[in-house]
Design a protein around this motif. Structure first.
Motif, PDB file in Angstrom:
ATOM      1  N   TYR A  15       0.834  -1.194   0.000  1.00 27.61           N
ATOM      2  CA  TYR A  15       0.000   0.000   0.000  1.00 27.61           C
ATOM      3  C   TYR A  15       0.870   1.245   0.000  1.00 27.61           C
ATOM      4  CZ  TYR A  15       0.713  -0.266   5.088  1.00 27.61           C
ATOM      5  OH  TYR A  15       1.262  -0.353   6.338  1.00 27.61           O
ATOM      6  N   ILE A  16       0.287   2.323  -0.516  1.00 26.51           N
ATOM      7  CA  ILE A  16       0.983   3.604  -0.622  1.00 26.51           C
ATOM      8  C   ILE A  16       0.177   4.636   0.157  1.00 26.51           C
ATOM      9  CG2 ILE A  16       1.894   5.361  -2.173  1.00 26.51           C
ATOM     10  CD1 ILE A  16       1.713   3.257  -4.437  1.00 26.51           C
ATOM     11  N   LEU A  17       0.847   5.307   1.084  1.00 26.07           N
ATOM     12  CA  LEU A  17       0.207   6.360   1.859  1.00 26.07           C
ATOM     13  C   LEU A  17       0.566   7.724   1.293  1.00 26.07           C
ATOM     14  CD1 LEU A  17       0.792   5.067   5.501  1.00 26.07           C
ATOM     15  CD2 LEU A  17      -1.137   4.644   3.977  1.00 26.07           C
ATOM     16  N   SER A  18      -0.316   8.661   1.480  1.00 29.18           N
ATOM     17  CA  SER A  18      -0.131  10.012   0.974  1.00 29.18           C
ATOM     18  C   SER A  18       1.068  10.692   1.639  1.00 29.18           C
ATOM     19  CB  SER A  18      -1.391  10.830   1.249  1.00 29.18           C
ATOM     20  OG  SER A  18      -1.191  12.167   0.893  1.00 29.18           O
ATOM     21  N   PRO A  19       1.861  11.440   0.862  1.00 27.41           N
ATOM     22  CA  PRO A  19       3.002  12.145   1.446  1.00 27.41           C
ATOM     23  C   PRO A  19       2.592  13.385   2.246  1.00 27.41           C
ATOM     24  CG  PRO A  19       2.837  12.671  -0.865  1.00 27.41           C
ATOM     25  CD  PRO A  19       1.794  11.610  -0.583  1.00 27.41           C
ATOM     26  N   THR A  20       1.320  13.766   2.173  1.00 27.88           N
ATOM     27  CA  THR A  20       0.856  14.941   2.908  1.00 27.88           C
ATOM     28  C   THR A  20       0.546  14.644   4.366  1.00 27.88           C
ATOM     29  OG1 THR A  20      -1.438  14.539   2.239  1.00 27.88           O
ATOM     30  CG2 THR A  20      -0.113  15.976   0.824  1.00 27.88           C
ATOM     31  N   LEU A  21       0.581  13.357   4.746  1.00 30.47           N
ATOM     32  CA  LEU A  21       0.304  12.980   6.134  1.00 30.47           C
ATOM     33  C   LEU A  21       1.461  13.370   7.047  1.00 30.47           C
ATOM     34  CD1 LEU A  21      -1.075   9.364   5.601  1.00 30.47           C
ATOM     35  CD2 LEU A  21      -2.408  11.412   6.079  1.00 30.47           C
ATOM     36  N   GLU A  22       1.124  13.761   8.264  1.00 31.10           N
ATOM     37  CA  GLU A  22       2.139  14.002   9.283  1.00 31.10           C
ATOM     38  C   GLU A  22       2.724  12.656   9.708  1.00 31.10           C
ATOM     39  OE1 GLU A  22       3.148  16.988  10.400  1.00 31.10           O
ATOM     40  OE2 GLU A  22       1.766  17.956   9.010  1.00 31.10           O
ATOM     41  N   GLU A  23       3.895  12.660  10.327  1.00 23.44           N
ATOM     42  CA  GLU A  23       4.566  11.423  10.738  1.00 23.44           C
ATOM     43  C   GLU A  23       3.692  10.598  11.694  1.00 23.44           C
ATOM     44  OE1 GLU A  23       7.229   8.484  10.590  1.00 23.44           O
ATOM     45  OE2 GLU A  23       7.332  10.325   9.413  1.00 23.44           O
ATOM     46  N   GLU A  24       2.978  11.263  12.601  1.00 22.36           N
ATOM     47  CA  GLU A  24       2.116  10.548  13.550  1.00 22.36           C
ATOM     48  C   GLU A  24       0.947   9.869  12.831  1.00 22.36           C
ATOM     49  OE1 GLU A  24       2.691  14.023  14.055  1.00 22.36           O
ATOM     50  OE2 GLU A  24       4.477  13.565  15.242  1.00 22.36           O
ATOM     51  N   GLU A  25       0.358  10.584  11.857  1.00 23.40           N
ATOM     52  CA  GLU A  25      -0.746  10.017  11.085  1.00 23.40           C
ATOM     53  C   GLU A  25      -0.261   8.839  10.247  1.00 23.40           C
ATOM     54  OE1 GLU A  25      -3.602  13.770  10.023  1.00 23.40           O
ATOM     55  OE2 GLU A  25      -1.615  13.737   9.080  1.00 23.40           O
ATOM     56  N   PHE A  54       6.892   8.500  -7.841  1.00 21.27           N
ATOM     57  CA  PHE A  54       6.034   7.784  -8.770  1.00 21.27           C
ATOM     58  C   PHE A  54       6.534   7.976 -10.197  1.00 21.27           C
ATOM     59  CE2 PHE A  54       2.382   8.948  -5.717  1.00 21.27           C
ATOM     60  CZ  PHE A  54       2.622   7.848  -4.936  1.00 21.27           C
ATOM     61  N   ALA A  55       6.181   7.049 -11.061  1.00 17.74           N
ATOM     62  CA  ALA A  55       6.474   7.207 -12.483  1.00 17.74           C
ATOM     63  C   ALA A  55       5.526   8.237 -13.105  1.00 17.74           C
ATOM     64  CB  ALA A  55       6.332   5.870 -13.205  1.00 17.74           C
ATOM     65  N   TYR A  56       4.355   8.406 -12.501  1.00 17.12           N
ATOM     66  CA  TYR A  56       3.373   9.391 -12.949  1.00 17.12           C
ATOM     67  C   TYR A  56       2.600   9.876 -11.724  1.00 17.12           C
ATOM     68  CZ  TYR A  56       0.451   5.245 -12.592  1.00 17.12           C
ATOM     69  OH  TYR A  56      -0.170   4.115 -12.134  1.00 17.12           O
ATOM     70  N   GLU A  57       1.934  10.993 -11.854  1.00 16.90           N
ATOM     71  CA  GLU A  57       1.210  11.569 -10.721  1.00 16.90           C
ATOM     72  C   GLU A  57      -0.010  10.727 -10.352  1.00 16.90           C
ATOM     73  OE1 GLU A  57       0.092  15.641 -11.078  1.00 16.90           O
ATOM     74  OE2 GLU A  57       2.161  16.336 -11.185  1.00 16.90           O
ATOM     75  N   ILE A  58      -0.227  10.585  -9.038  1.00 12.89           N
ATOM     76  CA  ILE A  58      -1.421   9.932  -8.509  1.00 12.89           C
ATOM     77  C   ILE A  58      -2.052  10.931  -7.550  1.00 12.89           C
ATOM     78  CG2 ILE A  58      -2.326   8.025  -7.134  1.00 12.89           C
ATOM     79  CD1 ILE A  58       0.110   6.389  -7.993  1.00 12.89           C
ATOM     80  N   ASP A  59      -3.298  11.292  -7.793  1.00 12.03           N
ATOM     81  CA  ASP A  59      -4.003  12.262  -6.943  1.00 12.03           C
ATOM     82  C   ASP A  59      -3.198  13.553  -6.775  1.00 12.03           C
ATOM     83  OD1 ASP A  59      -5.962  10.327  -6.631  1.00 12.03           O
ATOM     84  OD2 ASP A  59      -5.157   9.606  -4.735  1.00 12.03           O
ATOM     85  N   ASP A  60      -2.595  14.030  -7.851  1.00 11.48           N
ATOM     86  CA  ASP A  60      -1.783  15.251  -7.868  1.00 11.48           C
ATOM     87  C   ASP A  60      -0.542  15.165  -6.968  1.00 11.48           C
ATOM     88  OD1 ASP A  60      -3.494  16.520  -9.686  1.00 11.48           O
ATOM     89  OD2 ASP A  60      -4.803  17.225  -8.066  1.00 11.48           O
ATOM     90  N   THR A  88     -10.405   4.371   3.767  1.00 16.58           N
ATOM     91  CA  THR A  88      -9.443   4.992   4.668  1.00 16.58           C
ATOM     92  C   THR A  88      -8.764   6.162   3.987  1.00 16.58           C
ATOM     93  OG1 THR A  88      -9.055   2.880   5.768  1.00 16.58           O
ATOM     94  CG2 THR A  88      -7.400   4.587   6.089  1.00 16.58           C
ATOM     95  N   GLU A  89      -8.919   7.333   4.573  1.00 11.27           N
ATOM     96  CA  GLU A  89      -8.300   8.532   4.025  1.00 11.27           C
ATOM     97  C   GLU A  89      -6.795   8.466   4.261  1.00 11.27           C
ATOM     98  OE1 GLU A  89      -8.727  13.285   4.655  1.00 11.27           O
ATOM     99  OE2 GLU A  89     -10.494  12.026   4.935  1.00 11.27           O
ATOM    100  N   GLY A  90      -6.025   8.796   3.251  1.00 15.07           N
ATOM    101  CA  GLY A  90      -4.570   8.746   3.364  1.00 15.07           C
ATOM    102  C   GLY A  90      -3.968   7.584   2.613  1.00 15.07           C
ATOM    103  N   VAL A  91      -4.765   6.558   2.299  1.00 18.09           N
ATOM    104  CA  VAL A  91      -4.287   5.426   1.507  1.00 18.09           C
ATOM    105  C   VAL A  91      -4.541   5.760   0.047  1.00 18.09           C
ATOM    106  CG1 VAL A  91      -4.529   2.972   0.996  1.00 18.09           C
ATOM    107  CG2 VAL A  91      -4.747   3.777   3.355  1.00 18.09           C
ATOM    108  N   MET A  92      -3.452   5.934  -0.712  1.00 17.61           N
ATOM    109  CA  MET A  92      -3.586   6.330  -2.107  1.00 17.61           C
ATOM    110  C   MET A  92      -3.891   5.132  -3.010  1.00 17.61           C
ATOM    111  SD  MET A  92      -0.487   9.057  -2.326  1.00 17.61           S
ATOM    112  CE  MET A  92      -0.878   9.615  -3.972  1.00 17.61           C
ATOM    113  N   ARG A  93      -3.128   4.066  -2.836  1.00 19.15           N
ATOM    114  CA  ARG A  93      -3.288   2.850  -3.635  1.00 19.15           C
ATOM    115  C   ARG A  93      -2.930   1.656  -2.774  1.00 19.15           C
ATOM    116  NH1 ARG A  93      -5.072   6.016  -6.912  1.00 19.15           N
ATOM    117  NH2 ARG A  93      -4.614   6.175  -9.112  1.00 19.15           N
ATOM    118  N   PHE A  94      -3.473   0.488  -3.152  1.00 11.49           N
ATOM    119  CA  PHE A  94      -3.086  -0.756  -2.488  1.00 11.49           C
ATOM    120  C   PHE A  94      -3.352  -1.922  -3.424  1.00 11.49           C
ATOM    121  CE2 PHE A  94      -7.534  -0.237  -1.530  1.00 11.49           C
ATOM    122  CZ  PHE A  94      -8.060  -1.512  -1.663  1.00 11.49           C
TER     123      PHE A  94
END
Length: 102
Positions: A15-25, A54-60, A88-94
């Protein structure tokens, strides 16, 4: 009572988590995924790859936090896990796959 056999299957989830999440999240989501698996099976190994481009943008976004978990569970557990990760918010792909025993 009929005796029944519980079949356990080896699976792998990436799974890939969003890079905008804080370390605790970020840590909380990793813990949540592992807890979902542990509640219904066993976590065999966790391989945290960290942030990758990423090789291409996912969700900007141009990068994400990757993690691979090997686990053993009953056949219906991947579907349960998939349903939870979809909302689940924050999970971009899985992706969940069965791992063939060698």
């Amino acid at each position: 009572f009929w005796p029944y056999i519980i079949i356990k299957i080896s699976n792998e989830i990436m799974y890939i988590l969003s890079p905008t999440l804080e370390e605790e999240e970020n840590q909380a989501l990793h813990t949540r995924v592992q807890a979902l698996i542990a509640a219904n099976g066993t976590v065999d190994s966790v391989d945290h790859w960290g942030r990758k481009r990423f090789a291409y943008e996912i969700d900007d976004q141009t990068e994400g936090d990757y993690c691979v978990v090997l686990f053993t569970a009953e056949p219906e557990v991947p579907a349960i896990l998939e349903n939870q990760l979809k909302i689940t918010e924050g999970v971009m792909r899985f992706m969940i796959v069965n791992v063939e025993e060698e």
